[in-house]
Design a protein around this motif. Structure first.
Motif, PDB file in Angstrom:
ATOM      1  N   PHE A   1      52.437  34.972  65.974  1.00 17.51           N
ATOM      2  CA  PHE A   1      53.778  35.088  66.527  1.00 17.51           C
ATOM      3  C   PHE A   1      54.077  36.523  66.888  1.00 17.51           C
ATOM      4  O   PHE A   1      53.348  37.439  66.530  1.00 17.51           O
ATOM      5  CB  PHE A   1      54.819  34.570  65.524  1.00 17.51           C
ATOM      6  N   SER A   2      55.158  36.714  67.627  1.00 19.54           N
ATOM      7  CA  SER A   2      55.617  38.066  67.944  1.00 19.54           C
ATOM      8  C   SER A   2      57.075  38.191  67.522  1.00 19.54           C
ATOM      9  O   SER A   2      57.851  37.244  67.584  1.00 19.54           O
ATOM     10  CB  SER A   2      55.467  38.377  69.433  1.00 19.54           C
ATOM     11  N   ILE A   3      57.406  39.389  67.061  1.00 19.25           N
ATOM     12  CA  ILE A   3      58.764  39.714  66.662  1.00 19.25           C
ATOM     13  C   ILE A   3      59.392  40.483  67.818  1.00 19.25           C
ATOM     14  O   ILE A   3      58.792  41.421  68.343  1.00 19.25           O
ATOM     15  CB  ILE A   3      58.766  40.546  65.364  1.00 19.25           C
ATOM     16  N   LYS A   4      60.592  40.093  68.218  1.00 21.37           N
ATOM     17  CA  LYS A   4      61.203  40.658  69.425  1.00 21.37           C
ATOM     18  C   LYS A   4      61.631  42.107  69.285  1.00 21.37           C
ATOM     19  O   LYS A   4      61.399  42.911  70.180  1.00 21.37           O
ATOM     20  CB  LYS A   4      62.373  39.790  69.858  1.00 21.37           C
ATOM     21  N   LYS A   5      62.290  42.496  68.195  1.00 24.74           N
ATOM     22  CA  LYS A   5      62.752  43.882  68.037  1.00 24.74           C
ATOM     23  C   LYS A   5      62.351  44.400  66.679  1.00 24.74           C
ATOM     24  O   LYS A   5      62.823  43.859  65.682  1.00 24.74           O
ATOM     25  CB  LYS A   5      64.268  43.972  68.196  1.00 24.74           C
TER      26      LYS A   5
ATOM     27  N   ARG B   1      53.181  41.971  67.747  1.00 20.35           N
ATOM     28  CA  ARG B   1      52.508  40.681  67.660  1.00 20.35           C
ATOM     29  C   ARG B   1      51.663  40.686  66.402  1.00 20.35           C
ATOM     30  O   ARG B   1      50.934  41.642  66.140  1.00 20.35           O
ATOM     31  CB  ARG B   1      51.651  40.450  68.893  1.00 20.35           C
ATOM     32  N   THR B   2      51.743  39.612  65.636  1.00 16.08           N
ATOM     33  CA  THR B   2      51.054  39.568  64.361  1.00 16.08           C
ATOM     34  C   THR B   2      50.693  38.137  63.988  1.00 16.08           C
ATOM     35  O   THR B   2      51.085  37.191  64.673  1.00 16.08           O
ATOM     36  CB  THR B   2      51.921  40.215  63.258  1.00 16.08           C
ATOM     37  N   THR B   3      49.949  37.992  62.916  1.00 18.99           N
ATOM     38  CA  THR B   3      49.634  36.679  62.360  1.00 18.99           C
ATOM     39  C   THR B   3      49.973  36.698  60.882  1.00 18.99           C
ATOM     40  O   THR B   3      49.964  37.745  60.243  1.00 18.99           O
ATOM     41  CB  THR B   3      48.146  36.312  62.536  1.00 18.99           C
ATOM     42  N   ASP B   4      50.257  35.533  60.363  1.00 21.94           N
ATOM     43  CA  ASP B   4      50.573  35.390  58.954  1.00 21.94           C
ATOM     44  C   ASP B   4      50.002  34.060  58.491  1.00 21.94           C
ATOM     45  O   ASP B   4      49.998  33.085  59.250  1.00 21.94           O
ATOM     46  CB  ASP B   4      52.088  35.432  58.756  1.00 21.94           C
ATOM     47  N   ILE B   5      49.525  34.005  57.276  1.00 19.64           N
ATOM     48  CA  ILE B   5      49.003  32.766  56.708  1.00 19.64           C
ATOM     49  C   ILE B   5      50.029  32.248  55.713  1.00 19.64           C
ATOM     50  O   ILE B   5      50.444  32.967  54.804  1.00 19.64           O
ATOM     51  CB  ILE B   5      47.637  32.987  56.043  1.00 19.64           C
TER      52      ILE B   5
ATOM     53  N   VAL C   1      61.939  35.542  66.629  1.00 17.36           N
ATOM     54  CA  VAL C   1      60.511  35.245  66.597  1.00 17.36           C
ATOM     55  C   VAL C   1      60.123  34.315  67.743  1.00 17.36           C
ATOM     56  O   VAL C   1      60.844  33.376  68.062  1.00 17.36           O
ATOM     57  CB  VAL C   1      60.139  34.583  65.250  1.00 17.36           C
ATOM     58  N   THR C   2      58.985  34.608  68.367  1.00 13.97           N
ATOM     59  CA  THR C   2      58.367  33.703  69.321  1.00 13.97           C
ATOM     60  C   THR C   2      57.015  33.308  68.749  1.00 13.97           C
ATOM     61  O   THR C   2      56.141  34.166  68.562  1.00 13.97           O
ATOM     62  CB  THR C   2      58.173  34.377  70.686  1.00 13.97           C
ATOM     63  N   ILE C   3      56.837  32.032  68.459  1.00 14.10           N
ATOM     64  CA  ILE C   3      55.589  31.556  67.863  1.00 14.10           C
ATOM     65  C   ILE C   3      54.631  31.170  68.985  1.00 14.10           C
ATOM     66  O   ILE C   3      54.975  30.406  69.878  1.00 14.10           O
ATOM     67  CB  ILE C   3      55.849  30.375  66.912  1.00 14.10           C
ATOM     68  N   HIS C   4      53.409  31.727  68.932  1.00 12.16           N
ATOM     69  CA  HIS C   4      52.415  31.480  69.966  1.00 12.16           C
ATOM     70  C   HIS C   4      51.479  30.341  69.588  1.00 12.16           C
ATOM     71  O   HIS C   4      51.150  29.518  70.442  1.00 12.16           O
ATOM     72  CB  HIS C   4      51.607  32.755  70.242  1.00 12.16           C
ATOM     73  N   SER C   5      51.036  30.310  68.338  1.00 10.42           N
ATOM     74  CA  SER C   5      50.130  29.235  67.928  1.00 10.42           C
ATOM     75  C   SER C   5      50.173  29.031  66.423  1.00 10.42           C
ATOM     76  O   SER C   5      50.519  29.944  65.667  1.00 10.42           O
ATOM     77  CB  SER C   5      48.692  29.551  68.358  1.00 10.42           C
ATOM     78  N   VAL C   6      49.838  27.810  66.030  1.00 17.21           N
ATOM     79  CA  VAL C   6      49.714  27.455  64.622  1.00 17.21           C
ATOM     80  C   VAL C   6      48.422  26.675  64.496  1.00 17.21           C
ATOM     81  O   VAL C   6      48.200  25.697  65.215  1.00 17.21           O
ATOM     82  CB  VAL C   6      50.898  26.579  64.142  1.00 17.21           C
ATOM     83  N   ARG C   7      47.548  27.125  63.594  1.00 23.01           N
ATOM     84  CA  ARG C   7      46.297  26.395  63.400  1.00 23.01           C
ATOM     85  C   ARG C   7      45.943  26.379  61.932  1.00 23.01           C
ATOM     86  O   ARG C   7      46.347  27.260  61.165  1.00 23.01           O
ATOM     87  CB  ARG C   7      45.176  26.987  64.229  1.00 23.01           C
TER      88      ARG C   7
END
Length: 68
Positions: free
Chosen positions: A20-24, A28-32, A54-60
């Motif tokens: 996901f990315s944080i707007k302000k 861009r980062t990942t978290d488990i 937050v804008t979430i790009h992917s979840v796997r």
């Protein structure tokens, strides 16, 4: 009264890697996170950082150490 034993059902939580990315400030980062589903993983990230921020790009599904 009678003491009744409690019935506890344990659910094994899967680990999800959320990108996901944080707007302000923009980053861009990942978290488990541990969750029961990918939708729950999204909700955990949105609750942690704020849905509007937050804008979430992917979840796997994250690979477990035993899968490697």
């Amino acid at each position: 009264m009678f003491d009744m034993p409690a019935i506890v059902r344990a659910i094994e939580l899967n680990e999800y890697e959320v990108s996901f990315s944080i707007k302000k400030p923009y980053s861009r980062t990942t978290d488990i996170v541990r969750a029961t589903s990918s939708t729950s993983a999204r909700h955990i990230i949105e609750a942690k950082y704020g849905k509007a921020n937050v804008t979430i790009h992917s979840v796997r599904l994250a690979k477990k150490e035993s899968d490697i």
